[in-house]
Design a protein around this motif. Structure first.
Motif, PDB file in Angstrom:
ATOM      1  N   ARG A  24       0.815  -1.214   0.000  1.00 59.69           N
ATOM      2  CA  ARG A  24       0.000   0.000   0.000  1.00 59.69           C
ATOM      3  C   ARG A  24       0.854   1.273   0.000  1.00 59.69           C
ATOM      4  O   ARG A  24       0.425   2.304  -0.502  1.00 59.69           O
ATOM      5  CB  ARG A  24      -0.916   0.028   1.218  1.00 59.69           C
ATOM      6  CG  ARG A  24      -2.061  -0.934   1.149  1.00 59.69           C
ATOM      7  CD  ARG A  24      -3.072  -0.503   0.128  1.00 59.69           C
ATOM      8  NE  ARG A  24      -4.390  -0.977   0.502  1.00 59.69           N
ATOM      9  CZ  ARG A  24      -5.500  -0.540  -0.038  1.00 59.69           C
ATOM     10  NH1 ARG A  24      -5.477   0.385  -0.958  1.00 59.69           N
ATOM     11  NH2 ARG A  24      -6.648  -1.020   0.327  1.00 59.69           N
ATOM     12  N   GLU A 139     -11.488  -4.912   0.714  1.00 63.18           N
ATOM     13  CA  GLU A 139     -11.440  -3.463   0.938  1.00 63.18           C
ATOM     14  C   GLU A 139     -11.854  -2.656  -0.290  1.00 63.18           C
ATOM     15  O   GLU A 139     -12.162  -1.476  -0.167  1.00 63.18           O
ATOM     16  CB  GLU A 139     -10.023  -3.032   1.345  1.00 63.18           C
ATOM     17  CG  GLU A 139      -9.639  -3.457   2.723  1.00 63.18           C
ATOM     18  CD  GLU A 139      -8.204  -3.083   3.078  1.00 63.18           C
ATOM     19  OE1 GLU A 139      -7.434  -2.694   2.169  1.00 63.18           O
ATOM     20  OE2 GLU A 139      -7.850  -3.183   4.252  1.00 63.18           O
ATOM     21  N   LYS A 140     -11.865  -3.269  -1.467  1.00 62.35           N
ATOM     22  CA  LYS A 140     -12.157  -2.537  -2.708  1.00 62.35           C
ATOM     23  C   LYS A 140     -13.403  -1.665  -2.635  1.00 62.35           C
ATOM     24  O   LYS A 140     -13.349  -0.504  -3.020  1.00 62.35           O
ATOM     25  CB  LYS A 140     -12.266  -3.507  -3.885  1.00 62.35           C
ATOM     26  CG  LYS A 140     -10.996  -3.703  -4.617  1.00 62.35           C
ATOM     27  CD  LYS A 140     -11.219  -4.567  -5.839  1.00 62.35           C
ATOM     28  CE  LYS A 140      -9.888  -4.869  -6.488  1.00 62.35           C
ATOM     29  NZ  LYS A 140     -10.056  -5.771  -7.630  1.00 62.35           N
ATOM     30  N   ASP A 143     -12.561   1.604  -0.668  1.00 64.15           N
ATOM     31  CA  ASP A 143     -11.363   2.390  -0.949  1.00 64.15           C
ATOM     32  C   ASP A 143     -11.671   3.810  -1.376  1.00 64.15           C
ATOM     33  O   ASP A 143     -11.086   4.753  -0.861  1.00 64.15           O
ATOM     34  CB  ASP A 143     -10.490   1.717  -2.018  1.00 64.15           C
ATOM     35  CG  ASP A 143      -9.448   0.811  -1.418  1.00 64.15           C
ATOM     36  OD1 ASP A 143      -9.276   0.822  -0.191  1.00 64.15           O
ATOM     37  OD2 ASP A 143      -8.802   0.094  -2.195  1.00 64.15           O
ATOM     38  N   LYS A 146      -8.655   6.031  -1.703  1.00 66.06           N
ATOM     39  CA  LYS A 146      -7.731   6.170  -0.568  1.00 66.06           C
ATOM     40  C   LYS A 146      -6.309   5.877  -0.973  1.00 66.06           C
ATOM     41  O   LYS A 146      -5.385   6.536  -0.552  1.00 66.06           O
ATOM     42  CB  LYS A 146      -8.116   5.201   0.560  1.00 66.06           C
ATOM     43  CG  LYS A 146      -8.976   5.772   1.622  1.00 66.06           C
ATOM     44  CD  LYS A 146      -8.905   4.856   2.822  1.00 66.06           C
ATOM     45  CE  LYS A 146     -10.263   4.574   3.365  1.00 66.06           C
ATOM     46  NZ  LYS A 146     -10.243   3.621   4.451  1.00 66.06           N
ATOM     47  N   GLU A 147      -6.136   4.835  -1.796  1.00 68.43           N
ATOM     48  CA  GLU A 147      -4.793   4.433  -2.203  1.00 68.43           C
ATOM     49  C   GLU A 147      -4.139   5.493  -3.076  1.00 68.43           C
ATOM     50  O   GLU A 147      -2.930   5.632  -3.091  1.00 68.43           O
ATOM     51  CB  GLU A 147      -4.858   3.102  -2.945  1.00 68.43           C
ATOM     52  CG  GLU A 147      -3.507   2.483  -3.161  1.00 68.43           C
ATOM     53  CD  GLU A 147      -3.607   1.092  -3.739  1.00 68.43           C
ATOM     54  OE1 GLU A 147      -2.595   0.642  -4.292  1.00 68.43           O
ATOM     55  OE2 GLU A 147      -4.663   0.461  -3.667  1.00 68.43           O
TER      56      GLU A 147
END
Length: 153
Positions: A24, A139-140, A143, A146-147
């Motif tokens: 990440r 988590e997709k 998200d 966020k990434e």
């Protein structure tokens, strides 16, 4: 479930957390990418674990291979509220609870378990990578980019 991974093994969960956090935190422009990205990550993890004497050696090597300059503490956050206490000069103890960033120090403190974590990454690489991929998949939906953004508080 430990550290957000579908396992009851603390060693496997810590191994998966290290891979997850570095994944990440990586520079996506320079790190592994493309159709064989996970094959690359698996090779990098196994090679880094093979030559590591402990967690610190593993992290340094794996971060380099993954184009990760530093670990972003955002990805180490849990849902646990941190309790803090301050002892004043007069002996009074003040306690308060607030959400703080986690830095994963508990993973690095126990050297014996640290070697077990590195051995787990080396001997059970596929299993650890699948734990990471499973968490990323779960988590997709949450998200929402966020990434993409650098999260610093």
């Amino acid at each position: 479930m430990l550290f957000g991974f579908q396992t009851e093994s603390e060693v496997k969960a810590k191994a998966a957390l290290l891979i997850y956090v570095i994944y990440r935190s990586r520079n996506k422009d320079r790190g592994p990418q493309g159709v064989d990205m996970w094959a690359q990550i698996e090779r990098f993890a196994k090679a880094s674990a093979k030559r590591a004497d402990g967690i610190d050696d593993f992290v340094n090597s794996f971060k380099r291979k993954m184009a990760c300059g530093t670990i972003n503490p955002h990805w180490l956050q849990g849902d646990v509220e941190a309790a803090n206490a301050i002892i004043k000069d007069n002996g009074e103890i003040l306690t308060f609870s607030e959400h703080q960033r986690g830095f994963g120090l508990e993973i690095f403190e126990d050297e014996k378990q640290g070697r077990e974590v590195v051995e787990c990454i080396y001997n059970k690489t596929q299993n650890v990578i699948l734990l990471v991929r499973d968490r990323l998949e779960r988590e997709k939906p949450f998200d929402n980019g966020k990434e993409e953004k650098e999260i610093e508080e």
